[in-house]
Scaffold this active site. Sequence first.
Site, PDB file in Angstrom:
ATOM      1  N   CYS A   1      74.150  79.934  52.079  1.00 51.92           N
ATOM      2  CA  CYS A   1      73.653  78.761  52.792  1.00 51.92           C
ATOM      3  C   CYS A   1      72.946  79.139  54.088  1.00 51.92           C
ATOM      4  O   CYS A   1      72.154  78.367  54.616  1.00 51.92           O
ATOM      5  CB  CYS A   1      74.791  77.787  53.075  1.00 51.92           C
ATOM      6  SG  CYS A   1      76.131  78.465  54.087  1.00 51.92           S
ATOM      7  N   ASN A   2      73.204  80.348  54.597  1.00 55.64           N
ATOM      8  CA  ASN A   2      72.631  80.751  55.888  1.00 55.64           C
ATOM      9  C   ASN A   2      71.514  81.775  55.804  1.00 55.64           C
ATOM     10  O   ASN A   2      70.848  82.037  56.798  1.00 55.64           O
ATOM     11  CB  ASN A   2      73.729  81.322  56.794  1.00 55.64           C
ATOM     12  CG  ASN A   2      74.677  80.254  57.276  1.00 55.64           C
ATOM     13  OD1 ASN A   2      74.278  79.113  57.456  1.00 55.64           O
ATOM     14  ND2 ASN A   2      75.934  80.609  57.463  1.00 55.64           N
TER      15      ASN A   2
ATOM     16  N   GLY B   1      82.482  75.656  43.124  1.00 53.71           N
ATOM     17  CA  GLY B   1      82.266  77.106  43.127  1.00 53.71           C
ATOM     18  C   GLY B   1      83.024  77.720  44.293  1.00 53.71           C
ATOM     19  O   GLY B   1      83.970  77.126  44.816  1.00 53.71           O
TER      20      GLY B   1
ATOM     21  N   GLY C   1      82.852  75.557  47.491  1.00 54.30           N
ATOM     22  CA  GLY C   1      83.551  74.310  47.210  1.00 54.30           C
ATOM     23  C   GLY C   1      85.053  74.508  47.119  1.00 54.30           C
ATOM     24  O   GLY C   1      85.840  73.697  47.624  1.00 54.30           O
TER      25      GLY C   1
END
Length: 409
Positions: A58-59, A195, A198
């Site tokens: 995400c980063n 996943g 999550g």
Amino acid sequence: MEINRPVNISNFFIAGINYKKTDAGTRGQFAVNNEQYEAIFHIAPSFELDSFFIISTCNRTEIYGFADRPEQLINLLCTQTSGTAQAFKSLAYIKNGEKALDHLFNVGAGLDSQILGDYEIIGQIKQAVKLARERGFINCFLDRLVNCVLQTSKTIKNDTALSGGTVSVSFAAVQYIKSHFQNITDKKILLVGTGKIGRNTCKNLVDYLGTTNITLVNRSEEKAVQLAAELNLKHAPINDLEACIADADIILTATSATEPTILSAHLKDKGEKLIIDLSVPNNVESSVKGMAGITLINVDELGKLKDETLQKREAEAPKAKMIIAEQMAEFMDWHQMRKNAPALKAIKTKLNQISAEQQFAVKTAGVCPLVKIEVKIQRVINSIAAKMRAHNRQGCHYIEAINEFMNAG
């Protein structure tokens, strides 16, 4: 596949983008899921690339590997992204040689994470390299390098407080919820995506909010069923997503979907809701941001949260950097000796040829010639190897080794 490219550290590159210069929407254009990763492996030989791996979280999206030019790596990566290679290059940091090594060590330690010391990145590195190794795209250098990075990360975790406390993107989401709701037990929570991120988020919700009023939805339903059973939660099939959205007070998304899963149409006239989007690309339609009664938070906004734990971590960063410097020096010693291996092998071959001549057999009469000469040769090789390591020179050692052997008693 067979690895043929000579290992020269000046040909080792990293090209990437991260949260420092790009927002979540832009990073989403260059996110790579497992299916895209497979396609990249398939076409890599046509780009003359045989040793690389990709980290996509995400980063950040970063590609590490050996190439004649960094553009080869960038062009390969962007064959599978919605963003173009030209756009990626305009945003990317590109490093090679020791600077590229240092970058990977810092990433693995959590020093380059959006939330300092976030230890989840090390699992993402392991998975990325595992996929590349299984398909033959990890050469000896990368294998040794990654193992060294993993060990360094472990040492930093054990010997410093850089990852002390509980702070990660998933935990930051829990902190945000906790700060905005006094009584969480009567709030209905929906988590879409089970996943790795999550799953971590789900466990944090249960552990730190003390609630099981959570419904799990995942495209592959069996994963949601398994996690729900493990934590005593509810689950629902993906076909019931719209009804689950309407019923929820708090919604978290952590999927790898390339298109938004939660749409403004799902939320129209459905009351007040807090939505936390942990996905990159964004998993919530952008138009949701302006809807009445809806609060939408993404990973970039979560990353701005600061607390006492993070301040303590910042004080530990210099210790972590010292450990990295020590481990990098050891790795470079290994690389230097490996680079010298062909020269040492050639020297040893030549000394063995010389030792086979009759005059050396005569000179060593009375002692088992083979044993004594083998010992002499190995002693000379060890001496030359030490000099190569200390002075980083090769050429002059060839004649020096022969002279040393000739004069040895």
